[in-house]
Design an enzyme around this catalytic site. Structure first.
Site, PDB file in Angstrom:
ATOM      1  N   CYS A   2       1.947  14.537   2.397  1.00 43.16           N
ATOM      2  CA  CYS A   2       2.347  13.605   1.055  1.00 43.16           C
ATOM      3  C   CYS A   2       1.496  14.256   0.912  1.00 43.16           C
ATOM      4  O   CYS A   2       0.015  15.367   0.769  1.00 43.16           O
ATOM      5  CB  CYS A   2       2.085  11.898   1.489  1.00 43.16           C
ATOM      6  SG  CYS A   2       3.108  11.666   3.092  1.00 43.16           S
ATOM      7  N   ARG A  16       0.277   8.802  -5.218  1.00 43.10           N
ATOM      8  CA  ARG A  16       0.575   9.790  -4.797  1.00 43.10           C
ATOM      9  C   ARG A  16       1.878  10.268  -4.684  1.00 43.10           C
ATOM     10  O   ARG A  16       2.960   8.790  -4.994  1.00 43.10           O
ATOM     11  CB  ARG A  16      -0.232   8.714  -2.876  1.00 43.10           C
ATOM     12  CG  ARG A  16       0.962   7.659  -2.587  1.00 43.10           C
ATOM     13  CD  ARG A  16       1.990   7.676  -1.169  1.00 43.10           C
ATOM     14  NE  ARG A  16       1.839   8.165  -0.360  1.00 43.10           N
ATOM     15  CZ  ARG A  16       1.031   7.814   0.974  1.00 43.10           C
ATOM     16  NH1 ARG A  16       1.260   6.979   0.668  1.00 43.10           N
ATOM     17  NH2 ARG A  16       0.841   8.843   1.607  1.00 43.10           N
ATOM     18  N   ASN A  79      -0.113  11.359   6.460  1.00 46.27           N
ATOM     19  CA  ASN A  79      -0.057  12.465   7.965  1.00 46.27           C
ATOM     20  C   ASN A  79      -1.003  13.284   8.358  1.00 46.27           C
ATOM     21  O   ASN A  79      -1.738  13.599   7.564  1.00 46.27           O
ATOM     22  CB  ASN A  79       1.571  13.050   7.865  1.00 46.27           C
ATOM     23  CG  ASN A  79       2.337  11.967   8.050  1.00 46.27           C
ATOM     24  OD1 ASN A  79       2.299  11.035   8.941  1.00 46.27           O
ATOM     25  ND2 ASN A  79       4.030  12.397   7.863  1.00 46.27           N
TER      26      ASN A  79
END
Length: 324
Positions: A2, A16, A79
């Site tokens: 991400c 995001r 992550n």
């Protein structure tokens, strides 16, 4: 994988890309003021501020991926596989599970300064939400219009880093990401002078030569460099339409297309959704992989003193405006 980013104009923007191979059934979710979140290592949290963000809702609990509150503070979890490490409960600390961090901060903090204070007395504990939803290995981008920090829980404890570039991707740990930027210190939006050798004529054969060497692959380290370069050189008018457009273009520079990141079993990681929050006005904008039309949810059009969550399933089917 991400990418998260911030952008400051007259208003403050936060958002995001969420890159993954499947969706859990994400929804734009508003939790009103006074909403009660159950906590595993702490007394239940009754929120002071309303929150809007993207969440997977289970058992009437919104598990937020990214969100802002009504005061303009934003948090996104990304992550951080292989580096994230959580601890057993510690006496004398605010013990907060990984999935509780976003409501823990946004429900209580009006500013980044207040979030720093909560983080200073917090321990990230190793309790999953359930057997079906094990511990996610994450780190976080936290920001308001005054600044940005990165928070990482690793084997040696909880770290809070100043983030001067206002972006975050995945691995490696944030200090290494920042150090890697040194390799790109010569990048510029301007066409450079030729310094290859005295007396050698080298022509400006194309526009964009100042960005020569900017990495274009999908790795988290390359996306960090690219997002930082685009974000820190972005320019647009101080209007809502221009800023929202620019923010989506910023994250578009690091989005993932189906087929380019192959996983096991013939699956591919893609940018499932892109969010852009006007944190000043409380508006959550998003696009999805197949629906490029921007959709907006304004938290202030909802009853923020109500008792129930407000949930909007994502509009994922392609929307085309026929012009003739």
């Amino acid at each position: 994988m991400c990418t998260a980013a911030t952008f400051l104009s007259d208003d403050f923007y936060f958002g995001r890309n969420l890159d993954y191979e499947f969706s859990y059934g994400d929804e734009v979710t508003v939790t009103p003021r006074g909403y009660t979140f159950p906590m595993r290592g702490h007394a239940p949290l009754r929120t002071r501020y309303a929150i809007i963000g993207m969440a997977y809702v289970t058992d009437n609990v919104p598990l937020y991926y990214d969100a802002i509150n009504e005061k303009g503070l934003g948090v996104a979890g990304l992550n951080f596989v292989g580096n994230a490490a959580y601890q057993p409960e510690i006496s004398g600390k605010d013990n907060v599970a990984q999935y509780e961090l976003i409501p823990w901060l946004l429900g209580q903090c009006a500013t980044l300064t207040e979030a720093r204070t909560l983080l200073s007395r917090m321990s990230m504990i190793n309790i999953p939400y359930s057997d079906m939803l094990p511990l996610a290995q994450l780190h976080w981008l936290i920001a308001d219009r005054t600044g940005t920090i990165t928070v990482e829980a690793t084997a040696d404890g909880l770290h809070v880093y100043e983030n001067p570039v206002g972006v975050l991707t995945n691995n490696p740990p944030f200090p290494l990401q920042m150090f890697h930027l040194n390799n790109f210190r010569a990048l510029s939006p301007r066409t450079p002078e030729s310094t290859f050798a005295p007396g050698l004529q080298l022509d400006d054969y194309s526009r964009g030569l100042g960005g020569l060497g900017l990495p274009g692959d999908l790795s988290s380290q390359s996306r960090f460099v690219r997002a930082a370069f685009v974000r820190m050189n972005s320019r647009c008018e101080d209007t809502e339409a221009a800023c929202v457009s620019q923010f989506f273009h910023l994250l578009g520079a690091v989005e993932q297309q189906r087929g380019c990141c192959e996983l096991k079993d013939g699956k591919y990681e893609i940018t499932l959704y892109t969010s852009c929050c006007n944190a000043t006005k409380g508006i959550y904008y998003y696009t999805t992989y197949d629906n490029r039309q921007i959709t907006a949810v304004d938290m202030h059009r909802e009853n923020l003193d109500g008792s129930e969550m407000i949930r909007y399933p994502l509009i994922t089917e392609m929307q085309i405006r026929q012009q003739n």
